[in-house]
Design a protein around this motif. Structure first.
Motif, PDB file in Angstrom:
ATOM      1  N   GLY A 391       0.783  -1.237   0.000  1.00 39.14           N
ATOM      2  CA  GLY A 391       0.000   0.000   0.000  1.00 39.14           C
ATOM      3  C   GLY A 391       0.809   1.277   0.000  1.00 39.14           C
ATOM      4  N   ILE A 392       2.120   1.189   0.111  1.00 41.75           N
ATOM      5  CA  ILE A 392       2.972   2.381   0.137  1.00 41.75           C
ATOM      6  C   ILE A 392       3.809   2.421  -1.133  1.00 41.75           C
ATOM      7  N   VAL A 393       3.963   3.595  -1.715  1.00 41.12           N
ATOM      8  CA  VAL A 393       4.721   3.757  -2.950  1.00 41.12           C
ATOM      9  C   VAL A 393       6.151   4.168  -2.616  1.00 41.12           C
ATOM     10  N   TYR A 394       7.122   3.419  -3.152  1.00 37.66           N
ATOM     11  CA  TYR A 394       8.536   3.658  -2.906  1.00 37.66           C
ATOM     12  C   TYR A 394       9.280   3.918  -4.212  1.00 37.66           C
ATOM     13  N   ARG A 395      10.381   4.616  -4.086  1.00 46.95           N
ATOM     14  CA  ARG A 395      11.379   4.686  -5.154  1.00 46.95           C
ATOM     15  C   ARG A 395      12.466   3.676  -4.799  1.00 46.95           C
ATOM     16  N   ALA A 396      12.674   2.690  -5.666  1.00 52.87           N
ATOM     17  CA  ALA A 396      13.588   1.590  -5.346  1.00 52.87           C
ATOM     18  C   ALA A 396      14.813   1.631  -6.249  1.00 52.87           C
ATOM     19  N   THR A 397      15.963   1.356  -5.655  1.00 52.62           N
ATOM     20  CA  THR A 397      17.221   1.230  -6.390  1.00 52.62           C
ATOM     21  C   THR A 397      17.789  -0.154  -6.127  1.00 52.62           C
ATOM     22  N   LEU A 398      18.085  -0.887  -7.206  1.00 48.76           N
ATOM     23  CA  LEU A 398      18.662  -2.218  -7.099  1.00 48.76           C
ATOM     24  C   LEU A 398      19.979  -2.236  -7.852  1.00 48.76           C
ATOM     25  N   ARG A 399      20.961  -2.906  -7.295  1.00 45.24           N
ATOM     26  CA  ARG A 399      22.287  -2.960  -7.901  1.00 45.24           C
ATOM     27  C   ARG A 399      22.591  -4.368  -8.378  1.00 45.24           C
ATOM     28  N   LEU A 400      23.025  -4.475  -9.636  1.00 41.92           N
ATOM     29  CA  LEU A 400      23.397  -5.769 -10.198  1.00 41.92           C
ATOM     30  C   LEU A 400      24.681  -6.249  -9.531  1.00 41.92           C
ATOM     31  N   THR A 401      24.597  -7.363  -8.832  1.00 38.92           N
ATOM     32  CA  THR A 401      25.766  -7.907  -8.139  1.00 38.92           C
ATOM     33  C   THR A 401      26.256  -9.204  -8.765  1.00 38.92           C
ATOM     34  N   ASP A 402      25.473  -9.789  -9.649  1.00 43.36           N
ATOM     35  CA  ASP A 402      25.834 -11.074 -10.250  1.00 43.36           C
ATOM     36  C   ASP A 402      25.277 -11.117 -11.664  1.00 43.36           C
ATOM     37  N   ALA A 403      26.149 -10.871 -12.662  1.00 49.16           N
ATOM     38  CA  ALA A 403      25.696 -10.849 -14.052  1.00 49.16           C
ATOM     39  C   ALA A 403      25.410 -12.252 -14.565  1.00 49.16           C
ATOM     40  N   ALA A 404      26.162 -13.257 -14.099  1.00 54.07           N
ATOM     41  CA  ALA A 404      25.988 -14.614 -14.611  1.00 54.07           C
ATOM     42  C   ALA A 404      24.618 -15.185 -14.243  1.00 54.07           C
ATOM     43  N   LEU A 405      24.186 -14.999 -13.006  1.00 54.13           N
ATOM     44  CA  LEU A 405      22.874 -15.485 -12.568  1.00 54.13           C
ATOM     45  C   LEU A 405      21.827 -14.382 -12.551  1.00 54.13           C
ATOM     46  N   GLN A 406      22.197 -13.184 -12.984  1.00 53.01           N
ATOM     47  CA  GLN A 406      21.284 -12.049 -13.084  1.00 53.01           C
ATOM     48  C   GLN A 406      20.596 -11.752 -11.754  1.00 53.01           C
ATOM     49  N   VAL A 407      21.395 -11.527 -10.736  1.00 55.12           N
ATOM     50  CA  VAL A 407      20.901 -11.240  -9.397  1.00 55.12           C
ATOM     51  C   VAL A 407      21.162  -9.772  -9.070  1.00 55.12           C
TER      52      VAL A 407
END
Length: 476
Positions: A391-407
């Motif tokens: 119910g709450i709107v966030y601005r999210a930032t995610l950092r690619l830490t594993d390109a091989a498994l796309q995590v």
């Protein structure tokens, strides 16, 4: 196949129903048989890609299950000074220095997935090979005698390394480009020596000294249009990495970016100390310093704690920290260290252990800006302007830490100041997030679009998502 992250990220993964390991159990992933750890009521299963191309980095995880009736502490990977034990030709191991260091407990009969670290291809020639990992060790605190013990992980991973080029190409050497030394120049007045020029990139850097007398509000005004540093901006992690590597190479050292995170730079301590002096003149005459730390624009790790008296208008900041230790211990860098302390702002401060400041850079390359109200991926970071969670709107930032498994690891999660038109909805039942359009931005500012579905990986000690679906969006 769509490629992301400088052409490295791109395998299409079909949707996998959420389980304790989510897509880690999908095709292309190899895991060692769970094994009991001697002396502990836990079992450990190692997880890594089954196959990868020569030159590609990969990350190894451990699924740790508490089989006992008492909670156990998170075990930690080896510290950097001992991580050389994990190197396996042709790879060097870089232990996880941030998300893996947080303390925590695994409840009885529960499982936790821990990122152990990343293996980087460390040879000057690309070649196929077979890789066997059988030397993992955990570090944990034995609370009875209150001492740190090391436990071997009794299982093995086998990974196939492929190369689809001709035999001549496989053994073609990778050429190292020479670098010119960094230069101290004037910034605000003749003879002040407050600017650091990198002639290899044309980038100008503000030495930490120039910011020492600025208060928080003065600092923000100096960076705003019309301010004395209006042409400068907070650097990205990749830009600071490039600056350090260029300096080290200019001294004759043969280093790659991964060397900043791998088994330490024991043979480069003097060169790193010289780099610290270039960043801040306060290091003149210092034989050693534990760290030089500066805030960066990416790599944010959100913290809900705000110390009293700190200006809350300053957004969460990531940091790039360079350790320089005396003696025979390692020197290393850490791009995703704990959140940059707002109490260290403004400017540059000396706290008796090291210098902290801002990595401010002015580049001749065009400044790349993200669209404000559209999801975007640039320089390993995925930014989602508006995601509704519970119910709450966030601005999210995610950092690619594993390109091989796309995590990707969740970094900043900040309440959105207002609701943009397109708010994404996190599917709590499936633990997935569908993003109908992500603007992919390359280093030249060119954009393309993809559709993306992320799935949350359960039981991780830091919130992680894995790419489940990825496909191109036709141009209008």
């Amino acid at each position: 196949m769509i490629k992301l992250l400088n052409g490295c990220l791109g395998r299409l993964l079909s949707f996998v129903a959420t389980t304790s390991l989510l897509a880690f159990l999908s095709v292309g992933i190899t895991s060692a048989e769970p094994a009991l750890v001697p002396g502990m009521d836990v079992s450990i299963e190692l997880i890594a890609p089954r196959q990868l191309a020569a030159g590609e980095a990969f990350t190894v995880y451990a699924s740790v299950t508490n089989l006992g009736d008492q909670s156990v502490e998170y075990p930690a990977v080896l510290p950097a000074s001992q991580a050389a034990e994990m190197d396996v030709s042709p790879f060097r191991f870089a232990p996880c220095n941030s998300a893996c260091l947080s303390a925590g407990l695994i409840a009885p009969q529960q499982t936790s997935i821990i990122e152990l670290g990343t293996y980087y291809y460390a040879e000057t020639q690309l070649r196929p090979a077979g890789l066997t990992l059988d030397n993992f060790r955990f570090r944990y605190l034995n609370r009875d005698p209150l001492q740190t013990d090391f436990v071997d992980i009794p299982n093995t991973l086998s990974i196939s390394i492929t190369h689809d080029a001709t035999a001549d190409d496989i053994y073609a050497p990778l050429v190292e480009q020479e670098r010119q030394p960094l230069q101290i120049q004037d910034l605000l007045a003749d003879g002040d020596g407050l600017r650091l020029r990198d002639p290899n990139t044309g980038n100008d850097w503000v030495r930490f000294d120039a910011l020492m007398d600025l208060g928080a509000q003065q600092l923000l005004e100096a960076l705003a249009p019309g301010g004395q540093f209006e042409d400068y901006q907070l650097a990205r992690i990749s830009q600071v990495e490039e600056l350090v590597v260029n300096h080290l190479r200019s001294t004759g050292l043969t280093v790659q970016t991964y060397d900043l995170y791998a088994t330490g730079l024991n043979e480069s301590r003097d060169e790193l100390l010289e780099f610290a002096r270039l960043v801040s003149s306060g290091h003149e005459g210092q034989d050693s310093s534990p760290f030089v730390e500066g805030a960066v624009a990416d790599g944010k790790i959100y913290s809900f704690y705000i110390a009293p008296g700190i200006d809350t208008a300053i957004p969460p900041l990531g940091s790039f920290r360079l350790f320089i230790r005396s003696g025979n211990t390692s020197a290393c860098a850490c791009a995703e260290s704990p959140p940059f302390s707002k109490s260290m702002l403004p400017g540059s401060v000396w706290d008796g252990r090291g210098y902290a400041g801002l990595w401010l850079v002015k580049s001749p390359s065009p400044i790349i800006t993200r669209p404000e109200n559209a999801a975007s991926f640039f320089d390993k970071e995925l930014v989602l302007p508006a995601v509704r969670i519970d119910g709450i709107v966030y601005r999210a930032t995610l950092r690619l830490t594993d390109a091989a498994l796309q995590v990707l690891r969740l970094g900043a999660l900040e309440p959105a100041s207002d609701e943009p038109g397109n708010v994404l909805q996190f599917d709590e039942e499936r633990a997935t997030l569908h993003v109908p359009e992500v603007r992919m931005i390359d280093s030249n500012g060119n954009q393309s679009s993809v559709r993306l579905t992320l799935g949350m990986v359960e039981h991780t000690n830091a919130t992680r998502f894995q790419v489940l679906e990825l496909e191109g969006v036709p141009s209008p």
